[in-house]
Design a protein around this motif. Structure first.
Motif, PDB file in Angstrom:
ATOM      1  N   VAL A   1       0.858  -1.194   0.000  1.00 20.50           N
ATOM      2  CA  VAL A   1       0.000   0.000   0.000  1.00 20.50           C
ATOM      3  C   VAL A   1       0.894   1.244   0.000  1.00 20.50           C
ATOM      4  O   VAL A   1       1.670   1.457   0.935  1.00 20.50           O
ATOM      5  N   GLY A   2       0.792   2.041  -1.055  1.00 21.37           N
ATOM      6  CA  GLY A   2       1.607   3.246  -1.160  1.00 21.37           C
ATOM      7  C   GLY A   2       0.978   4.428  -0.448  1.00 21.37           C
ATOM      8  O   GLY A   2       1.647   5.223   0.200  1.00 21.37           O
ATOM      9  N   ASP A   3      -0.335   4.528  -0.549  1.00 24.72           N
ATOM     10  CA  ASP A   3      -1.032   5.679   0.018  1.00 24.72           C
ATOM     11  C   ASP A   3      -2.513   5.309   0.140  1.00 24.72           C
ATOM     12  O   ASP A   3      -2.962   4.339  -0.460  1.00 24.72           O
ATOM     13  N   VAL A   4      -3.226   6.072   0.936  1.00 20.55           N
ATOM     14  CA  VAL A   4      -4.678   5.897   1.012  1.00 20.55           C
ATOM     15  C   VAL A   4      -5.310   7.253   0.731  1.00 20.55           C
ATOM     16  O   VAL A   4      -5.036   8.226   1.454  1.00 20.55           O
ATOM     17  N   HIS A   5      -6.103   7.333  -0.335  1.00 16.94           N
ATOM     18  CA  HIS A   5      -6.776   8.570  -0.706  1.00 16.94           C
ATOM     19  C   HIS A   5      -8.253   8.464  -0.342  1.00 16.94           C
ATOM     20  O   HIS A   5      -8.777   7.362  -0.168  1.00 16.94           O
ATOM     21  N   ARG A   6      -8.908   9.612  -0.302  1.00 16.98           N
ATOM     22  CA  ARG A   6     -10.357   9.630  -0.130  1.00 16.98           C
ATOM     23  C   ARG A   6     -10.988  10.402  -1.272  1.00 16.98           C
ATOM     24  O   ARG A   6     -10.494  11.443  -1.670  1.00 16.98           O
ATOM     25  N   ARG A   7     -12.068   9.847  -1.827  1.00 15.93           N
ATOM     26  CA  ARG A   7     -12.859  10.583  -2.810  1.00 15.93           C
ATOM     27  C   ARG A   7     -14.307  10.455  -2.363  1.00 15.93           C
ATOM     28  O   ARG A   7     -14.854   9.347  -2.390  1.00 15.93           O
ATOM     29  N   GLY A   8     -14.915  11.588  -1.936  1.00 17.38           N
ATOM     30  CA  GLY A   8     -16.237  11.501  -1.334  1.00 17.38           C
ATOM     31  C   GLY A   8     -16.144  10.612  -0.110  1.00 17.38           C
ATOM     32  O   GLY A   8     -15.308  10.828   0.768  1.00 17.38           O
ATOM     33  N   LYS A   9     -16.961   9.581  -0.063  1.00 25.20           N
ATOM     34  CA  LYS A   9     -16.908   8.665   1.078  1.00 25.20           C
ATOM     35  C   LYS A   9     -16.222   7.347   0.710  1.00 25.20           C
ATOM     36  O   LYS A   9     -16.294   6.373   1.451  1.00 25.20           O
ATOM     37  N   TYR A  10     -15.558   7.327  -0.441  1.00 30.52           N
ATOM     38  CA  TYR A  10     -14.777   6.151  -0.827  1.00 30.52           C
ATOM     39  C   TYR A  10     -13.336   6.319  -0.362  1.00 30.52           C
ATOM     40  O   TYR A  10     -12.755   7.398  -0.490  1.00 30.52           O
ATOM     41  N   LEU A  11     -12.754   5.239   0.153  1.00 31.08           N
ATOM     42  CA  LEU A  11     -11.319   5.210   0.400  1.00 31.08           C
ATOM     43  C   LEU A  11     -10.677   4.430  -0.727  1.00 31.08           C
ATOM     44  O   LEU A  11     -11.178   3.373  -1.135  1.00 31.08           O
ATOM     45  N   LEU A  12      -9.586   4.955  -1.248  1.00 29.83           N
ATOM     46  CA  LEU A  12      -8.870   4.336  -2.359  1.00 29.83           C
ATOM     47  C   LEU A  12      -7.461   4.025  -1.895  1.00 29.83           C
ATOM     48  O   LEU A  12      -6.677   4.927  -1.625  1.00 29.83           O
ATOM     49  N   TRP A  13      -7.179   2.743  -1.772  1.00 27.89           N
ATOM     50  CA  TRP A  13      -5.879   2.280  -1.283  1.00 27.89           C
ATOM     51  C   TRP A  13      -4.998   2.055  -2.498  1.00 27.89           C
ATOM     52  O   TRP A  13      -5.214   1.100  -3.250  1.00 27.89           O
ATOM     53  N   ASP A  14      -4.032   2.917  -2.674  1.00 26.76           N
ATOM     54  CA  ASP A  14      -3.188   2.850  -3.862  1.00 26.76           C
ATOM     55  C   ASP A  14      -2.129   1.763  -3.692  1.00 26.76           C
ATOM     56  O   ASP A  14      -1.241   1.879  -2.851  1.00 26.76           O
TER      57      ASP A  14
END
Ligand SMILES: [Zn+2]
Length: 271
Positions: A50-63
């Motif tokens: 896991v490089g980073d964890v982003h948020r878009r709205g109420k979604y978490l995006l684990w890069d």
């Protein structure tokens, strides 16, 4: 229900624990979430870092470099950080086990959440494509709100809760921001002046930022207590205060239904 501040608090809590960590194993106990967890989910994640964890709205995006884990907490979901040997309880549907012997455990009694794998570098998934701007970003301001609302004969409360207009303004925060801006939630969105749109955009940002701050300050306690990245409710001025005196003018706070949701407001302070 977890709203944007809770999701952001979850992200801030997860990030230092999972960033740069390799996923050793994924355990799925129940695939029947809002969308079924794909059969290859465990296989796709194992060995990823896991490089980073982003948020878009109420979604978490684990890069993860080769793709993203998309997670959503639905109505009742939570992600907790626990020691890998902690026994799973009922409604603990997914474990993501890391190489530092921590596990991120997804718990969701109502199973309206999501856990999906998006392969590749492009975030063009249908769930993300039509989302409005982030409320805390510079893309969202009074000018944007004013332009987007012209001609709209929907209530301003329902308008700011529409994820195509702006993401992550949930029911609690919509009521609170409208109170802060002094705007009656029943007004048509298209009739709000530019000056009041400026005030409303600022109130939305401030309301969400305050809630994130409140969550962030208690984050350490959540994680240390029992691994729970819990939810919190910021000090509400009107939300849930039906028939109680307004903190500003003393009039009774009123509750009405708008689009099947409860709205709380002060008819004296909000015009
Ligand atoms: Zn009042």
């Amino acid at each position: 229900m977890p709203e944007l501040p809770e999701v952001e608090t979850t992200r801030l809590g997860l990030l230092p624990k999972v960033k740069g960590r390799r996923i050793d194993e994924v355990i799925v106990r129940n695939r029947r979430l809002r969308w079924p967890i794909p059969r290859n989910f465990e296989k796709m994640l194992a060995g990823q870092t896991v490089g980073d964890v982003h948020r878009r709205g109420k979604y978490l995006l684990w890069d993860c470099g080769t793709g993203f884990v998309l997670s959503h907490l639905g109505m009742s979901g939570s992600l907790r950080i626990l020691q890998a040997e902690t026994a799973a309880l009922v409604h603990d549907h997914v474990d993501i086990v890391f190489d530092n012997s921590l596990v991120v455990r997804y718990h969701d009694p109502r199973r309206f959440g999501a856990m999906l794998w998006l392969a590749g570098r492009e975030l063009d998934h249908p769930l993300l494509d039509k989302l409005g701007p982030e409320p805390l970003s510079s893309d969202f301001d009074g000018n944007y709100l004013h332009a987007a609302s012209r001609g709209r004969r929907t209530s301003i409360k329902e308008f700011i809760m529409n994820g195509h207009v702006v993401v992550g303004v949930g029911n609690i925060y919509a009521s609170e921001a409208l109170f802060m801006a002094g705007i009656d939630p029943r007004r048509y969105a298209g009739t709000i002046s530019r000056a009041r749109c400026n005030k409303l955009a600022e109130s939305i940002k401030q309301t969400l930022a305050n809630a994130i701050r409140a969550g962030g300050s208690s984050l350490r306690d959540y994680v240390q207590a029992d691994g729970e990245l819990g939810y919190f409710q910021s000090e509400a001025q009107v939300y849930g205060r039906d028939e109680m005196p307004c903190n500003v003018c003393g009039s009774h706070v009123r509750s009405i239904r708008q689009g099947q949701r409860s709205t709380y407001f002060c008819a004296t302070c909000q015009k």
